[in-house]
Design a protein around this motif. Sequence first.
Motif, mmCIF file in Angstrom:
data_model
loop_
_atom_site.group_PDB
_atom_site.id
_atom_site.type_symbol
_atom_site.label_atom_id
_atom_site.label_comp_id
_atom_site.label_asym_id
_atom_site.label_seq_id
_atom_site.Cartn_x
_atom_site.Cartn_y
_atom_site.Cartn_z
ATOM 1 N N MET A 69 2.022 7.401 5.612
ATOM 2 C CA MET A 69 0.951 6.433 5.854
ATOM 3 C C MET A 69 -0.264 6.714 4.975
ATOM 4 O O MET A 69 -0.880 5.798 4.419
ATOM 5 N N LEU A 70 -0.617 7.978 4.850
ATOM 6 C CA LEU A 70 -1.773 8.347 4.047
ATOM 7 C C LEU A 70 -1.587 7.909 2.599
ATOM 8 O O LEU A 70 -2.501 7.328 1.989
ATOM 9 N N MET A 71 -0.409 8.168 2.039
ATOM 10 C CA MET A 71 -0.150 7.770 0.652
ATOM 11 C C MET A 71 -0.195 6.257 0.487
ATOM 12 O O MET A 71 -0.764 5.735 -0.476
ATOM 13 N N GLN A 72 0.381 5.538 1.430
ATOM 14 C CA GLN A 72 0.393 4.079 1.326
ATOM 15 C C GLN A 72 -1.006 3.506 1.473
ATOM 16 O O GLN A 72 -1.370 2.551 0.787
ATOM 17 N N ARG A 73 -1.823 4.077 2.361
ATOM 18 C CA ARG A 73 -3.203 3.580 2.521
ATOM 19 C C ARG A 73 -4.019 3.869 1.258
ATOM 20 O O ARG A 73 -4.840 3.044 0.847
ATOM 21 N N LEU A 74 -3.829 5.034 0.658
ATOM 22 C CA LEU A 74 -4.538 5.357 -0.589
ATOM 23 C C LEU A 74 -4.089 4.444 -1.719
ATOM 24 O O LEU A 74 -4.896 3.990 -2.531
ATOM 25 N N LEU A 75 -2.782 4.186 -1.783
ATOM 26 C CA LEU A 75 -2.258 3.276 -2.797
ATOM 27 C C LEU A 75 -2.842 1.879 -2.610
ATOM 28 O O LEU A 75 -3.266 1.235 -3.580
ATOM 29 N N MET A 76 -2.887 1.406 -1.369
ATOM 30 C CA MET A 76 -3.460 0.095 -1.081
ATOM 31 C C MET A 76 -4.943 0.073 -1.415
ATOM 32 O O MET A 76 -5.457 -0.899 -1.979
ATOM 33 N N GLY A 77 -5.646 1.145 -1.065
ATOM 34 C CA GLY A 77 -7.090 1.167 -1.263
ATOM 35 C C GLY A 77 -7.508 1.216 -2.716
ATOM 36 O O GLY A 77 -8.446 0.530 -3.125
ATOM 37 N N PHE A 78 -6.803 2.003 -3.522
ATOM 38 C CA PHE A 78 -7.237 2.219 -4.901
ATOM 39 C C PHE A 78 -6.546 1.304 -5.916
ATOM 40 O O PHE A 78 -7.184 0.871 -6.881
ATOM 41 N N PHE A 79 -5.257 1.007 -5.726
ATOM 42 C CA PHE A 79 -4.506 0.399 -6.832
ATOM 43 C C PHE A 79 -3.779 -0.905 -6.513
ATOM 44 O O PHE A 79 -3.548 -1.705 -7.424
ATOM 45 N N TRP A 80 -3.365 -1.128 -5.273
ATOM 46 C CA TRP A 80 -2.447 -2.219 -4.979
ATOM 47 C C TRP A 80 -2.973 -3.578 -5.438
ATOM 48 O O TRP A 80 -2.299 -4.319 -6.155
ATOM 49 N N THR A 81 -4.201 -3.933 -5.034
ATOM 50 C CA THR A 81 -4.757 -5.240 -5.389
ATOM 51 C C THR A 81 -4.851 -5.412 -6.895
ATOM 52 O O THR A 81 -4.516 -6.474 -7.448
ATOM 53 N N ASN A 82 -5.293 -4.381 -7.580
ATOM 54 C CA ASN A 82 -5.451 -4.454 -9.033
ATOM 55 C C ASN A 82 -4.125 -4.726 -9.732
ATOM 56 O O ASN A 82 -4.019 -5.620 -10.574
ATOM 57 N N LEU A 83 -3.110 -3.948 -9.396
ATOM 58 C CA LEU A 83 -1.817 -4.089 -10.060
ATOM 59 C C LEU A 83 -1.113 -5.371 -9.639
ATOM 60 O O LEU A 83 -0.409 -5.996 -10.441
ATOM 61 N N PHE A 84 -1.311 -5.777 -8.393
ATOM 62 C CA PHE A 84 -0.674 -6.990 -7.911
ATOM 63 C C PHE A 84 -1.227 -8.230 -8.621
ATOM 64 O O PHE A 84 -0.536 -9.242 -8.742
ATOM 65 N N GLU A 85 -2.476 -8.148 -9.098
ATOM 66 C CA GLU A 85 -3.104 -9.301 -9.747
ATOM 67 C C GLU A 85 -2.793 -9.390 -11.241
ATOM 68 O O GLU A 85 -3.186 -10.358 -11.886
ATOM 69 N N ASN A 121 -8.505 3.093 6.719
ATOM 70 C CA ASN A 121 -7.347 3.452 7.539
ATOM 71 C C ASN A 121 -6.677 4.737 7.078
ATOM 72 O O ASN A 121 -5.833 5.280 7.800
ATOM 73 N N SER A 122 -7.011 5.208 5.879
ATOM 74 C CA SER A 122 -6.498 6.517 5.475
ATOM 75 C C SER A 122 -7.062 7.614 6.379
ATOM 76 O O SER A 122 -6.420 8.645 6.585
ATOM 77 N N LEU A 123 -8.245 7.366 6.951
ATOM 78 C CA LEU A 123 -8.823 8.328 7.898
ATOM 79 C C LEU A 123 -7.990 8.375 9.184
ATOM 80 O O LEU A 123 -7.850 9.440 9.796
ATOM 81 N N VAL A 124 -7.445 7.223 9.576
ATOM 82 C CA VAL A 124 -6.561 7.196 10.740
ATOM 83 C C VAL A 124 -5.299 8.022 10.466
ATOM 84 O O VAL A 124 -4.839 8.789 11.323
ATOM 85 N N ALA A 125 -4.755 7.881 9.260
ATOM 86 C CA ALA A 125 -3.570 8.655 8.882
ATOM 87 C C ALA A 125 -3.868 10.153 8.896
ATOM 88 O O ALA A 125 -3.044 10.960 9.358
ATOM 89 N N ILE A 126 -5.040 10.528 8.405
ATOM 90 C CA ILE A 126 -5.429 11.943 8.435
ATOM 91 C C ILE A 126 -5.538 12.427 9.871
ATOM 92 O O ILE A 126 -5.145 13.557 10.202
ATOM 93 N N GLY A 127 -6.065 11.561 10.755
ATOM 94 C CA GLY A 127 -6.144 11.914 12.171
ATOM 95 C C GLY A 127 -4.770 12.167 12.780
ATOM 96 O O GLY A 127 -4.592 13.088 13.583
ATOM 97 N N VAL A 128 -3.780 11.358 12.399
ATOM 98 C CA VAL A 128 -2.412 11.544 12.880
ATOM 99 C C VAL A 128 -1.858 12.891 12.404
ATOM 100 O O VAL A 128 -1.211 13.617 13.171
ATOM 101 N N ILE A 129 -2.137 13.225 11.144
ATOM 102 C CA ILE A 129 -1.657 14.497 10.591
ATOM 103 C C ILE A 129 -2.271 15.679 11.316
ATOM 104 O O ILE A 129 -1.576 16.639 11.691
ATOM 105 N N VAL A 130 -3.579 15.630 11.539
ATOM 106 C CA VAL A 130 -4.272 16.717 12.248
ATOM 107 C C VAL A 130 -3.753 16.833 13.681
ATOM 108 O O VAL A 130 -3.534 17.941 14.195
ATOM 109 N N TYR A 131 -3.541 15.697 14.328
ATOM 110 C CA TYR A 131 -3.002 15.684 15.703
ATOM 111 C C TYR A 131 -1.639 16.365 15.752
ATOM 112 O O TYR A 131 -1.362 17.170 16.658
#
Length: 262
Positions: A69-85, A121-131
């Motif tokens: 989840m963390l990787m996918q959220r980071l990918l969505m946050g930084f690159f997905w929109t740019n590359l998709f366009e 939402n990457s913060l949510v993923a980090i929370g899951v990992i810490v949990y």
Amino acid sequence: MHYVRLWLASLRYSIVRTMMFRFDFLLWTIVECAWMAVNLLLIQVIYAHTESVAGWGKYEMLLLVGTSMLMQRLLMGFFWTNLFEIGRNVRTGQFDFYLTQPGQPLFLVSTRKLDPDGLANSLVAIGVIVYALRHLGLPITAGGAALYAALVAIGLVVHYSLLLLLASLTFWIVKTEGIEGSYFTIAEFSRLPRSAFKSLVTTVVFVYALPAVVVSNVPASALLGRLDWLHVAWLAGLALGWLGLAVTVFHRGLRRYTSASS
């Protein structure tokens, strides 16, 4: 420093744009949280009927899924929109905009926009990992966190490279949206343990050819104390190989590009 300033300008632009449409930001944040909750609920349902899946316990699996989840959220946050366009910009001629800017086109294409909802939402993923780590009784050390962050970054390079490679096909074919969208179908395999792949075909395809599995399994194994440095070397080699191929294809496509705006 020139590229740092360009990236900071893009960051400011993305934040201002998000604040202009606050409800859109809130809605997509909720949608992504709901998607993550469904994945976590699935784990709860599965482990209500078994204690182990391919040798992974409940909280070990939760750690693996959190990493994916963390990787996918980071990918969505930084690159997905740019590359998709890229495909749309090439078809409409708006890709000319990137060629006239004071910077390397690939950098500009990759960093023009950021999606704050994905990063939030990457913060949510980090929370899951810490949990998961807390329930496993595993300590969180500075060295372990740094190693985990480095492995996640390498995995993110693999994701970015594969997505860039698919997006670059737009220089040769008319539309690539369907191909790019199918990437997330492949990425879903990153939530599965490496040991779940028994057959030779699935191992070759999803572990070695398309490294959807190792990108999340290697960082998770580092936190679990099961890290195999041979796998780390393999992951780093995959990142360099796929990035080199993706950049080469992008620049070859760039030489084919002619403006469609006139």
